[in-house]
Design a protein around this motif. Sequence first.
Motif, mmCIF file in Angstrom:
data_model
loop_
_atom_site.group_PDB
_atom_site.id
_atom_site.type_symbol
_atom_site.label_atom_id
_atom_site.label_comp_id
_atom_site.label_asym_id
_atom_site.label_seq_id
_atom_site.Cartn_x
_atom_site.Cartn_y
_atom_site.Cartn_z
ATOM 1 N N MET A 58 -15.065 8.199 21.343
ATOM 2 C CA MET A 58 -15.646 6.776 21.658
ATOM 3 C C MET A 58 -15.393 5.864 22.883
ATOM 4 O O MET A 58 -15.890 4.890 22.850
ATOM 5 N N GLY A 59 -14.538 6.713 23.640
ATOM 6 C CA GLY A 59 -14.538 5.989 25.153
ATOM 7 C C GLY A 59 -13.765 4.640 24.849
ATOM 8 O O GLY A 59 -12.724 4.583 24.144
ATOM 9 N N GLY A 60 -14.178 3.848 25.596
ATOM 10 C CA GLY A 60 -13.527 2.370 25.425
ATOM 11 C C GLY A 60 -14.221 1.403 24.669
ATOM 12 O O GLY A 60 -13.974 0.255 24.654
ATOM 13 N N GLU A 61 -15.008 1.961 23.581
ATOM 14 C CA GLU A 61 -15.736 1.037 22.814
ATOM 15 C C GLU A 61 -14.717 0.450 21.655
ATOM 16 O O GLU A 61 -13.589 0.882 21.266
ATOM 17 N N LEU A 62 -15.037 -0.850 21.426
ATOM 18 C CA LEU A 62 -13.997 -1.598 20.662
ATOM 19 C C LEU A 62 -14.476 -1.191 19.090
ATOM 20 O O LEU A 62 -15.542 -1.433 18.633
ATOM 21 N N VAL A 63 -13.327 -0.915 18.199
ATOM 22 C CA VAL A 63 -13.729 -0.628 16.752
ATOM 23 C C VAL A 63 -12.638 -1.423 16.133
ATOM 24 O O VAL A 63 -11.344 -1.391 16.205
ATOM 25 N N ASP A 64 -13.195 -2.415 15.203
ATOM 26 C CA ASP A 64 -12.049 -3.342 14.376
ATOM 27 C C ASP A 64 -12.619 -3.310 13.095
ATOM 28 O O ASP A 64 -13.383 -4.244 12.643
ATOM 29 N N GLU A 65 -12.297 -2.162 12.311
ATOM 30 C CA GLU A 65 -12.856 -2.631 10.585
ATOM 31 C C GLU A 65 -11.691 -2.908 9.833
ATOM 32 O O GLU A 65 -10.620 -2.424 9.923
ATOM 33 N N ALA A 66 -11.888 -3.648 8.878
ATOM 34 C CA ALA A 66 -10.955 -3.931 7.859
ATOM 35 C C ALA A 66 -11.805 -4.218 6.402
ATOM 36 O O ALA A 66 -12.647 -5.147 6.489
ATOM 37 N N VAL A 67 -11.350 -3.367 5.488
ATOM 38 C CA VAL A 67 -11.978 -3.412 4.217
ATOM 39 C C VAL A 67 -11.068 -3.377 3.207
ATOM 40 O O VAL A 67 -10.187 -2.518 3.217
ATOM 41 N N ARG A 68 -11.295 -4.165 1.963
ATOM 42 C CA ARG A 68 -10.459 -4.223 0.937
ATOM 43 C C ARG A 68 -11.288 -3.890 -0.274
ATOM 44 O O ARG A 68 -12.411 -3.945 -0.336
ATOM 45 N N ALA A 69 -10.548 -3.228 -1.257
ATOM 46 C CA ALA A 69 -11.316 -2.626 -2.501
ATOM 47 C C ALA A 69 -9.911 -2.888 -3.700
ATOM 48 O O ALA A 69 -8.875 -2.940 -3.317
ATOM 49 N N VAL A 70 -10.462 -3.151 -4.803
ATOM 50 C CA VAL A 70 -9.700 -3.158 -5.996
ATOM 51 C C VAL A 70 -9.725 -1.510 -6.563
ATOM 52 O O VAL A 70 -10.761 -0.864 -6.427
ATOM 53 N N PRO A 71 -8.943 -1.163 -7.071
ATOM 54 C CA PRO A 71 -8.649 0.146 -7.780
ATOM 55 C C PRO A 71 -9.720 0.295 -9.062
ATOM 56 O O PRO A 71 -10.105 -0.629 -9.678
ATOM 57 N N ALA A 72 -9.777 1.387 -9.447
ATOM 58 C CA ALA A 72 -10.640 1.507 -10.776
ATOM 59 C C ALA A 72 -9.689 0.867 -11.960
ATOM 60 O O ALA A 72 -8.561 0.733 -11.816
ATOM 61 N N PRO A 73 -10.484 0.416 -12.936
ATOM 62 C CA PRO A 73 -9.829 -0.240 -13.755
ATOM 63 C C PRO A 73 -8.397 0.259 -14.455
ATOM 64 O O PRO A 73 -7.757 -0.733 -14.767
ATOM 65 N N PRO A 74 -8.678 1.398 -14.724
ATOM 66 C CA PRO A 74 -7.402 1.717 -15.551
ATOM 67 C C PRO A 74 -6.165 1.954 -14.620
ATOM 68 O O PRO A 74 -4.822 1.908 -15.135
ATOM 69 N N LEU A 75 -6.379 1.740 -13.161
ATOM 70 C CA LEU A 75 -5.266 1.414 -12.273
ATOM 71 C C LEU A 75 -4.673 0.307 -12.092
ATOM 72 O O LEU A 75 -3.743 0.031 -11.549
ATOM 73 N N ARG A 76 -5.455 -0.902 -12.700
ATOM 74 C CA ARG A 76 -5.106 -2.174 -12.304
ATOM 75 C C ARG A 76 -3.980 -2.632 -13.186
ATOM 76 O O ARG A 76 -3.784 -2.118 -14.218
ATOM 77 N N GLY A 77 -3.214 -3.229 -12.689
ATOM 78 C CA GLY A 77 -1.590 -3.606 -13.078
ATOM 79 C C GLY A 77 -0.725 -2.519 -12.481
ATOM 80 O O GLY A 77 0.726 -2.660 -12.386
ATOM 81 N N LEU A 78 -1.140 -1.217 -11.967
ATOM 82 C CA LEU A 78 -0.350 -0.329 -11.483
ATOM 83 C C LEU A 78 -0.505 -0.300 -10.015
ATOM 84 O O LEU A 78 0.521 -0.191 -9.079
ATOM 85 N N VAL A 79 -1.814 -0.583 -9.361
ATOM 86 C CA VAL A 79 -1.970 -0.712 -8.287
ATOM 87 C C VAL A 79 -2.810 -2.128 -7.982
ATOM 88 O O VAL A 79 -3.583 -2.409 -8.660
ATOM 89 N N GLY A 80 -2.082 -2.744 -6.789
ATOM 90 C CA GLY A 80 -2.716 -4.270 -6.545
ATOM 91 C C GLY A 80 -4.193 -4.123 -5.824
ATOM 92 O O GLY A 80 -4.998 -4.675 -6.187
ATOM 93 N N ARG A 81 -4.204 -3.207 -4.919
ATOM 94 C CA ARG A 81 -5.250 -3.175 -3.797
ATOM 95 C C ARG A 81 -5.480 -1.993 -3.078
ATOM 96 O O ARG A 81 -4.324 -1.426 -2.775
ATOM 97 N N TYR A 82 -6.407 -1.530 -2.440
ATOM 98 C CA TYR A 82 -6.762 -0.694 -1.273
ATOM 99 C C TYR A 82 -6.887 -1.535 -0.077
ATOM 100 O O TYR A 82 -7.877 -2.337 -0.072
#
Length: 284
Positions: A1-25
């Motif tokens: 990508m050379g000197g190109e600036l890349v700045d990505e930030a993405v959040r997601a919640v886990p699949a319903p059966p995992l909620r309570g065990l996993v907070g977030r991605y």
Amino acid sequence: MGGELVDEAVRAVPAPPLRGLVGRYSGYRQRGIPHGRHRGLPSPWLTLIITLDEPLSMAAHPDPGAAPGDYPTLLGGLHLTPALIDIPGRQSGIQVAISPLGARVLLGLPAGELAGTDVHADDVLGAGVREVHDKVREAPDWAARFAAVDAWLLHLMVQRDGVGTVPASPVADAWQRLLSAGGRLRIDKLAADTGFSERHLRNRFRAEIGLTPKAAARVIRFDLARRRLAMRPGLPDLAGLAADCGYADQSHLDREFAALASCTPSAWLAQEFRNIQSGHHPPA
């Protein structure tokens, strides 16, 4: 990508059966940013990091006896001192926040066995984590990457538990009460409400969670304070923040930052300001 600036930030919640065990991605990909060093601060979550383009470069672990090194995948328990992560102008990966109560269900061991440590994730989770690492790297977008992590964690849950719920216990109840109170709960009352002596609760809590109730309360309160600080970085009212989070005064807040982050609140803001402004959430 050379000197190109890349700045990505993405959040997601886990699949319903995992909620309570996993907070977030939290997905992140940065390129062309200044070289720097990030503090991985104490938090109420175990940390699993699956990198994308390059390994995570650990300059210092919460355990001072652990050697620096590169980690394609990393698993860390609860800790009381910061990790230091070198960022050579780029970083990318997915961070999974795992509840200490979900450690037995997903990892096959109590969170206490990982306390104060960062390890190669495959040392604990075996070949499965290497397979999901490959799938995440091959996935075409963030949705597909998160779906690959979902599928793997659901497989682990079925393998180890099949239900996806945290078994009821006095320790689980005490942990949830500490979280709900933002860490502001007298430990003698917490012990009395569980029916344990303070000493027995402390021993059980350390074995299952990885910290004593008092230390866990400190980490929960600190995590709340630094997240609120990140929401208002321009002209932070540190005295007001201290009061809101249950500290005696601003000096108390400063002392807790010195102990748990090895810097002042203002220094942390200055170091992380670019990430906070961009919405980027680097490894915690």
